[in-house]
Design a protein around this motif. Structure first.
Motif, PDB file in Angstrom:
ATOM      1  N   ILE A 170       0.828  -1.207   0.000  1.00  0.00           N
ATOM      2  CA  ILE A 170       0.000   0.000   0.000  1.00  0.00           C
ATOM      3  C   ILE A 170       0.865   1.261   0.000  1.00  0.00           C
ATOM      4  O   ILE A 170       0.778   2.076  -0.908  1.00  0.00           O
ATOM      5  CB  ILE A 170      -0.990  -0.028   1.190  1.00  0.00           C
ATOM      6  CG1 ILE A 170      -1.912  -1.266   1.041  1.00  0.00           C
ATOM      7  CG2 ILE A 170      -1.814   1.271   1.241  1.00  0.00           C
ATOM      8  CD1 ILE A 170      -2.809  -1.548   2.195  1.00  0.00           C
ATOM      9  N   LEU A 197      -5.371   9.387   1.640  1.00  0.00           N
ATOM     10  CA  LEU A 197      -5.781   8.529   2.757  1.00  0.00           C
ATOM     11  C   LEU A 197      -5.049   8.901   4.036  1.00  0.00           C
ATOM     12  O   LEU A 197      -5.643   8.919   5.124  1.00  0.00           O
ATOM     13  CB  LEU A 197      -5.527   7.061   2.400  1.00  0.00           C
ATOM     14  CG  LEU A 197      -6.473   6.499   1.336  1.00  0.00           C
ATOM     15  CD1 LEU A 197      -5.934   5.200   0.766  1.00  0.00           C
ATOM     16  CD2 LEU A 197      -7.870   6.296   1.916  1.00  0.00           C
ATOM     17  N   ALA A 229      -5.838  -0.161   6.571  1.00  0.00           N
ATOM     18  CA  ALA A 229      -5.448   0.065   5.177  1.00  0.00           C
ATOM     19  C   ALA A 229      -5.622  -1.201   4.336  1.00  0.00           C
ATOM     20  O   ALA A 229      -6.145  -1.151   3.214  1.00  0.00           O
ATOM     21  CB  ALA A 229      -4.002   0.555   5.121  1.00  0.00           C
ATOM     22  N   TRP A 253     -11.537   4.679  -0.132  1.00  0.00           N
ATOM     23  CA  TRP A 253     -11.097   3.416  -0.744  1.00  0.00           C
ATOM     24  C   TRP A 253     -12.147   2.894  -1.729  1.00  0.00           C
ATOM     25  O   TRP A 253     -11.825   2.460  -2.842  1.00  0.00           O
ATOM     26  CB  TRP A 253     -10.843   2.354   0.334  1.00  0.00           C
ATOM     27  CG  TRP A 253      -9.474   2.373   0.935  1.00  0.00           C
ATOM     28  CD1 TRP A 253      -9.161   2.679   2.225  1.00  0.00           C
ATOM     29  CD2 TRP A 253      -8.232   2.018   0.303  1.00  0.00           C
ATOM     30  NE1 TRP A 253      -7.810   2.553   2.433  1.00  0.00           N
ATOM     31  CE2 TRP A 253      -7.221   2.144   1.273  1.00  0.00           C
ATOM     32  CE3 TRP A 253      -7.884   1.610  -0.985  1.00  0.00           C
ATOM     33  CZ2 TRP A 253      -5.873   1.883   0.994  1.00  0.00           C
ATOM     34  CZ3 TRP A 253      -6.540   1.345  -1.267  1.00  0.00           C
ATOM     35  CH2 TRP A 253      -5.558   1.484  -0.285  1.00  0.00           C
ATOM     36  N   SER A 307     -12.905   4.640   4.670  1.00  0.00           N
ATOM     37  CA  SER A 307     -13.383   3.531   3.827  1.00  0.00           C
ATOM     38  C   SER A 307     -14.101   4.066   2.588  1.00  0.00           C
ATOM     39  O   SER A 307     -14.041   3.458   1.513  1.00  0.00           O
ATOM     40  CB  SER A 307     -14.312   2.605   4.620  1.00  0.00           C
ATOM     41  OG  SER A 307     -15.389   3.328   5.189  1.00  0.00           O
ATOM     42  N   ASP A 360       0.005   7.242   0.960  1.00  0.00           N
ATOM     43  CA  ASP A 360      -1.073   7.659   0.062  1.00  0.00           C
ATOM     44  C   ASP A 360      -1.561   8.996   0.607  1.00  0.00           C
ATOM     45  O   ASP A 360      -2.146   9.061   1.687  1.00  0.00           O
ATOM     46  CB  ASP A 360      -2.204   6.613   0.097  1.00  0.00           C
ATOM     47  CG  ASP A 360      -3.327   6.950  -0.872  1.00  0.00           C
ATOM     48  OD1 ASP A 360      -3.618   6.117  -1.732  1.00  0.00           O
ATOM     49  OD2 ASP A 360      -3.917   8.053  -0.763  1.00  0.00           O
ATOM     50  N   ARG A 415     -12.849   5.241  -4.946  1.00  0.00           N
ATOM     51  CA  ARG A 415     -11.773   5.169  -5.945  1.00  0.00           C
ATOM     52  C   ARG A 415     -11.979   4.034  -6.942  1.00  0.00           C
ATOM     53  O   ARG A 415     -11.367   4.026  -8.010  1.00  0.00           O
ATOM     54  CB  ARG A 415     -10.429   4.960  -5.244  1.00  0.00           C
ATOM     55  CG  ARG A 415      -9.847   6.221  -4.701  1.00  0.00           C
ATOM     56  CD  ARG A 415      -8.535   5.889  -4.049  1.00  0.00           C
ATOM     57  NE  ARG A 415      -7.832   7.073  -3.616  1.00  0.00           N
ATOM     58  CZ  ARG A 415      -6.710   7.041  -2.921  1.00  0.00           C
ATOM     59  NH1 ARG A 415      -6.182   5.873  -2.594  1.00  0.00           N
ATOM     60  NH2 ARG A 415      -6.110   8.146  -2.575  1.00  0.00           N
ATOM     61  N   GLY A 423      -9.162  -1.676   3.667  1.00  0.00           N
ATOM     62  CA  GLY A 423      -9.624  -0.686   2.696  1.00  0.00           C
ATOM     63  C   GLY A 423      -9.261  -1.105   1.287  1.00  0.00           C
ATOM     64  O   GLY A 423     -10.081  -1.021   0.361  1.00  0.00           O
ATOM     65  N   LYS A 424      -8.030  -1.572   1.123  1.00  0.00           N
ATOM     66  CA  LYS A 424      -7.619  -1.992  -0.216  1.00  0.00           C
ATOM     67  C   LYS A 424      -8.409  -3.222  -0.663  1.00  0.00           C
ATOM     68  O   LYS A 424      -8.767  -3.351  -1.834  1.00  0.00           O
ATOM     69  CB  LYS A 424      -6.117  -2.261  -0.269  1.00  0.00           C
ATOM     70  CG  LYS A 424      -5.653  -2.550  -1.686  1.00  0.00           C
ATOM     71  CD  LYS A 424      -4.238  -2.220  -1.945  1.00  0.00           C
ATOM     72  CE  LYS A 424      -3.900  -2.424  -3.412  1.00  0.00           C
ATOM     73  NZ  LYS A 424      -2.458  -2.345  -3.651  1.00  0.00           N
ATOM     74  N   ASN A 460     -11.642  -2.003  -1.919  1.00  0.00           N
ATOM     75  CA  ASN A 460     -11.407  -1.383  -3.225  1.00  0.00           C
ATOM     76  C   ASN A 460     -11.298  -2.460  -4.313  1.00  0.00           C
ATOM     77  O   ASN A 460     -11.887  -2.334  -5.396  1.00  0.00           O
ATOM     78  CB  ASN A 460     -10.135  -0.530  -3.146  1.00  0.00           C
ATOM     79  CG  ASN A 460      -9.739   0.045  -4.481  1.00  0.00           C
ATOM     80  OD1 ASN A 460      -9.070  -0.615  -5.270  1.00  0.00           O
ATOM     81  ND2 ASN A 460     -10.163   1.273  -4.759  1.00  0.00           N
TER      82      ASN A 460
END
Ligand SMILES: C[S@@+](CC[C@H](N)C(=O)[O-])C[C@H]1O[C@@H](n2cnc3c(N)ncnc32)[C@H](O)[C@@H]1O
Length: 220
Positions: free
Chosen positions: A18, A24, A43, A74, A71, A21, A77, A46-47, A50
């Protein structure tokens, strides 16, 4: 295995996959500065959200529980330029911080923050659905109502993710009077009984402790 180990491994994953960022990191800093609780997802979680939204090709997302918009960023996006995410937040102060963070992330054009208790704002959303993806992460006591609402405003193939369904194992306590545990157990029963849904729950450990999420597919 200890909390220290889980936190260190999350740090390792964050560094590896990650990294820094700006938007974020800014969202978390602004959240801390404004005195909001550190109850956002991690994180790596969140990814993961995503990636799910991208794999799913989600164009319309509904989130319950915005906090500072971590969130939300994430998830948003993952949207195409004409996609939309609506996020529901009861606390006006949280919503104000989130709106700033979402704008700073360049996502104001596709995110709407609705301020008010979700039970009050949900009726204003008729006509917005069906949603492709739901992320439920607000007051756990109302999760059964939120899941039912999501099902009613979904399509076959929609995905519903419910956070915090393990609660450090407290979910095992059938006699619990903790409203969050009661709500979580009710969601479990609902998922098990509802023939239109296929669901699983996955336990997680990390810098946010020991918990888990439910992953639900709307079959029909
Ligand atoms: C766990 S936090 C959300 C964290 C956020 N999803 C993230 O990971 O960045 C829960 C949020 O739900 C909000 N909330 C609590 N009860 C609510 C309700 N009835 N309707 C809408 N939001 C609510 C809280 O104010 C809080 O900001």
């Amino acid at each position: 295995m200890t909390q220290r180990m889980w936190t260190d491994v999350d740090q390792y994953i964050d560094n590896l996959l990650i990294g820094r960022d700006e938007a974020l990191d800014h969202a978390l800093e602004a959240s801390d500065k404004a005195g909001l609780p550190q109850i956002n997802i991690s994180a790596s979680q969140g990814k993961f959200l995503n990636l799910i939204a991208r794999v799913h090709g989600a164009r319309k997302i509904l989130e319950f529980g915005t906090l500072a918009g971590y969130s939300t960023i994430w998830l948003a996006r993952a949207l195409p330029a004409d996609g939309k995410l609506i996020t529901l937040e009861a606390d006006p102060h949280h919503a104000e911080i989130a709106v700033g963070n979402i704008a700073a992330a360049g996502l104001a054009d596709r995110v709407e923050v609705k301020v008010g208790k979700a039970l009050d704002t949900l009726p204003t959303l008729t006509g917005e659905g069906p949603f492709d993806l739901f992320f439920i992460d607000a007051d756990k006591v109302n999760n059964p109502t939120y899941v039912r609402w999501a099902l009613d405003h979904s399509r076959p193939g929609s995905v519903i993710i419910v956070d915090n369904v393990v609660r450090s194992g407290l979910v095992l306590d059938a006699g619990s009077t903790d409203p969050s545990v009661v709500g979580t157990r009710e969601v479990g029963a609902l998922l098990a009984a509802e023939p239109r849904l296929s669901a699983t729950m996955v336990q997680t450990v990390g810098n946010k402790g020991y918990d888990g999420f439910a992953f639900v597919l709307v079959d029909s």
